[in-house]
Design an enzyme around this catalytic site. Sequence first.
Site, mmCIF file in Angstrom:
data_model
loop_
_atom_site.group_PDB
_atom_site.id
_atom_site.type_symbol
_atom_site.label_atom_id
_atom_site.label_comp_id
_atom_site.label_asym_id
_atom_site.label_seq_id
_atom_site.Cartn_x
_atom_site.Cartn_y
_atom_site.Cartn_z
ATOM 1 N N ASP A 162 55.053 38.473 -8.319
ATOM 2 C CA ASP A 162 53.684 37.959 -8.373
ATOM 3 C C ASP A 162 52.999 38.657 -9.554
ATOM 4 O OD1 ASP A 162 51.188 37.008 -7.683
ATOM 5 O OD2 ASP A 162 51.414 37.376 -5.562
ATOM 6 N N LYS A 195 55.751 33.739 -10.059
ATOM 7 C CA LYS A 195 54.464 33.069 -10.277
ATOM 8 C C LYS A 195 53.914 33.559 -11.604
ATOM 9 C CE LYS A 195 52.486 32.264 -5.680
ATOM 10 N NZ LYS A 195 51.478 32.767 -4.706
HETATM 11 C C1 PRP Z 1 55.626 40.659 -1.760
HETATM 12 C C2 PRP Z 1 57.008 40.437 -2.358
HETATM 13 C C3 PRP Z 1 57.129 41.493 -3.409
HETATM 14 C C4 PRP Z 1 55.687 41.744 -3.806
HETATM 15 C C5 PRP Z 1 55.463 41.087 -5.124
HETATM 16 O O1 PRP Z 1 55.724 41.560 -0.729
HETATM 17 O O2 PRP Z 1 58.021 40.532 -1.393
HETATM 18 O O3 PRP Z 1 57.715 42.670 -2.905
HETATM 19 O O4 PRP Z 1 54.837 41.163 -2.838
HETATM 20 O O5 PRP Z 1 54.135 41.291 -5.535
HETATM 21 P P1 PRP Z 1 53.768 41.892 -6.954
HETATM 22 O O6 PRP Z 1 54.641 41.216 -7.974
HETATM 23 O O7 PRP Z 1 52.314 41.494 -7.114
HETATM 24 O O8 PRP Z 1 53.951 43.348 -6.912
HETATM 25 P P2 PRP Z 1 54.504 41.871 0.284
HETATM 26 O O9 PRP Z 1 53.726 43.043 -0.236
HETATM 27 O O10 PRP Z 1 53.731 40.605 0.553
HETATM 28 O O11 PRP Z 1 55.251 42.370 1.613
HETATM 29 P P3 PRP Z 1 56.371 41.594 2.524
HETATM 30 O O12 PRP Z 1 57.572 41.447 1.646
HETATM 31 O O13 PRP Z 1 56.609 42.525 3.670
HETATM 32 O O14 PRP Z 1 55.796 40.273 2.943
#
Ligand code: PRP
Length: 190
Positions: free
Chosen positions: A110, A138
Amino acid sequence: MGCMRIADVQDDIDHELVSAEKIHAIIEHAAAQASEDYRGKDPLLVAVLKGAVNTLASFSQALSIPCQIDFMSLSSYGSGTVSSGTVTIRQDLSTDVRGRHILIVEDIVDSGRTLAWLVEELKRRGAASVEIFALLEKPARREVDVDVKYKGLEIPDEFVVGFGLDYDERYRNLDSIAVLKPAVYQGEQA
Ligand code: PRP
């Protein structure tokens, strides 16, 4: 064999974005490439909990070479949907990564902050190499430059769930990736 499909949570889903078949085709393509690149290197696959669990399970089974797997629980978000920019370790790896060839297996990139931090941390610990497979990216949300060697699919900036991705810990077991109806999360978007 039973599994949870969009029809089972129809009221909450706007539309399917990536079908189960497409997800597995992407993973198999990346795993075939990685199997060539890591032959004889005994790679350590690292997944960030919890979202990457489904991707790791499928990816590791699609590899044609031996590998090891390990998990880390990281926190990069506050309670809302906006990244705080800070990464903390909730649960660490159980593997000594010194001298290991590491392939991070992620569900989604993200902002890129979690991965950028993790790559540096694993290198700091003495990994021989660190590369990334990301099922989804994304680009519109990217804040930090991250080099994803094994690329999956670029998706628009919509609220997606399924195949590991959640909203409020739900929908992780959906077999495809789908766009959530805004009404489901609108109450919490203040
Ligand atoms: C999501 C995904 C990545 C992170 C990416 O995890 O699994 O680890 O966000 O985001 P970034 O590129 O902005 O750093 P999340 O924190 O939602 O936890 P989860 O995997 O337990 O749902």
